[in-house]
Design a protein around this motif. Structure first.
Motif, short mmCIF file in Angstrom:
data_model
loop_
_atom_site.label_atom_id
_atom_site.label_comp_id
_atom_site.label_asym_id
_atom_site.label_seq_id
_atom_site.Cartn_x
_atom_site.Cartn_y
_atom_site.Cartn_z
N LEU A 35 5.94 -6.09 0.11
CA LEU A 35 5.77 -5.29 1.32
C LEU A 35 4.91 -4.07 1.01
N TRP A 36 3.84 -3.89 1.79
CA TRP A 36 3.07 -2.65 1.74
C TRP A 36 3.74 -1.67 2.68
N VAL A 37 4.08 -0.49 2.19
CA VAL A 37 4.66 0.57 3.01
C VAL A 37 3.62 1.68 3.11
N GLU A 38 3.25 2.04 4.35
CA GLU A 38 2.26 3.08 4.59
C GLU A 38 2.97 4.31 5.13
N THR A 39 2.74 5.47 4.49
CA THR A 39 3.41 6.70 4.89
C THR A 39 2.42 7.87 4.99
N THR A 40 2.82 8.89 5.72
CA THR A 40 2.08 10.14 5.76
C THR A 40 2.94 11.30 5.24
N ASP A 41 4.21 11.06 5.02
CA ASP A 41 5.13 12.09 4.52
C ASP A 41 4.80 12.38 3.05
N PRO A 42 4.45 13.64 2.71
CA PRO A 42 4.12 13.95 1.32
C PRO A 42 5.27 13.67 0.36
N LEU A 43 6.51 13.80 0.81
CA LEU A 43 7.66 13.55 -0.06
C LEU A 43 7.85 12.08 -0.40
N ALA A 44 7.19 11.19 0.34
CA ALA A 44 7.30 9.77 0.05
C ALA A 44 6.78 9.44 -1.34
N ALA A 45 5.85 10.24 -1.85
CA ALA A 45 5.33 10.02 -3.20
C ALA A 45 6.41 10.17 -4.27
N ILE A 46 7.47 10.90 -3.94
CA ILE A 46 8.62 11.05 -4.83
C ILE A 46 9.74 10.10 -4.41
N ASP A 47 9.99 10.05 -3.11
CA ASP A 47 11.14 9.31 -2.58
C ASP A 47 11.02 7.79 -2.73
N ILE A 48 9.87 7.22 -2.46
CA ILE A 48 9.72 5.76 -2.51
C ILE A 48 9.88 5.24 -3.95
N PRO A 49 9.22 5.84 -4.96
CA PRO A 49 9.46 5.37 -6.33
C PRO A 49 10.92 5.50 -6.75
N ALA A 50 11.56 6.61 -6.39
CA ALA A 50 12.97 6.80 -6.73
C ALA A 50 13.85 5.76 -6.05
N PHE A 51 13.57 5.48 -4.79
CA PHE A 51 14.29 4.45 -4.05
C PHE A 51 14.15 3.09 -4.72
N CYS A 52 12.93 2.73 -5.12
CA CYS A 52 12.70 1.43 -5.76
C CYS A 52 13.50 1.32 -7.06
N THR A 53 13.49 2.37 -7.86
CA THR A 53 14.25 2.37 -9.11
C THR A 53 15.74 2.22 -8.84
N GLN A 54 16.24 2.97 -7.89
CA GLN A 54 17.67 2.96 -7.57
C GLN A 54 18.12 1.61 -7.02
N GLU A 55 17.29 0.98 -6.20
CA GLU A 55 17.68 -0.25 -5.52
C GLU A 55 17.28 -1.52 -6.28
N GLY A 56 16.54 -1.39 -7.37
CA GLY A 56 16.16 -2.55 -8.16
C GLY A 56 14.93 -3.28 -7.66
N HIS A 57 14.10 -2.61 -6.87
CA HIS A 57 12.83 -3.18 -6.41
C HIS A 57 11.74 -2.78 -7.39
N ARG A 58 10.65 -3.54 -7.41
CA ARG A 58 9.52 -3.21 -8.28
C ARG A 58 8.42 -2.53 -7.46
N LEU A 59 8.04 -1.34 -7.88
CA LEU A 59 6.91 -0.66 -7.26
C LEU A 59 5.66 -1.13 -8.00
N LEU A 60 4.89 -1.98 -7.36
CA LEU A 60 3.74 -2.62 -8.01
C LEU A 60 2.48 -1.78 -7.96
N GLU A 61 2.35 -0.99 -6.89
CA GLU A 61 1.12 -0.21 -6.74
C GLU A 61 1.39 0.98 -5.84
N THR A 62 0.76 2.10 -6.17
CA THR A 62 0.81 3.30 -5.35
C THR A 62 -0.62 3.76 -5.14
N LEU A 63 -1.01 3.93 -3.88
CA LEU A 63 -2.36 4.38 -3.56
C LEU A 63 -2.28 5.67 -2.76
N ALA A 64 -2.99 6.70 -3.21
CA ALA A 64 -3.15 7.91 -2.42
C ALA A 64 -4.33 7.66 -1.49
#
Length: 87
Positions: A35-64
Motif C-alpha cells: 500500500l502506498w500511503v500519501e500524507t501531508t502531515d509533517p509528523l507522518a515522517a516519524i509516525d508511519i515508520p514507528a507504526f510499521c515497526t510496532q505493527e510488524g509491517h515492512r516500510l519498503l520506501e519513503t519518498l519526500a
C-alpha cells in the motif's frame, strides 16, 4: 516480479489520523500486500515508520514529495488478535 500496490490518499489529515486510517486499511489486506500511503502531515515522517515497526509491517520506501511524503508499506503477517482461533 514486483507486487502491485494500491494508493491510499491521506493528504490533508493530521496526526493521529494518517496512522489510524492506515492501520484500518492494512488490517483489511492480506499479508504481503502493498500500500502506498500519501500524507501531508509533517509528523507522518516519524509516525508511519514507528507504526510499521510496532505493527510488524515492512516500510519498503519513503519518498519526500512537494508538500508531504509517500510511504510504501508491505502488510506484515496477521497477528493472533486478527485471526479467528475459535474454530
Amino acid at each position: 516480479m514486483e507486487t502491485a500496490a494500491d494508493t491510499f490518499d491521506l493528504k490533508g489529515l493530521n496526526c493521529p489520523l494518517p496512522v489510524l486510517k492506515a492501520r484500518k486499511r492494512l488490517a483489511g489486506m492480506r499479508p504481503g500486500a502493498r500500500l502506498w500511503v500519501e500524507t501531508t502531515d509533517p509528523l507522518a515522517a516519524i509516525d508511519i515508520p514507528a507504526f510499521c515497526t510496532q505493527e510488524g509491517h515492512r516500510l519498503l520506501e519513503t519518498l519526500a514529495v512537494s508538500g508531504g511524503h509517500h510511504f510504501l508499506i508491505e502488510r506484515g503477517p496477521a497477528r493472533l488478535a486478527e485471526t479467528d482461533i475459535s474454530g
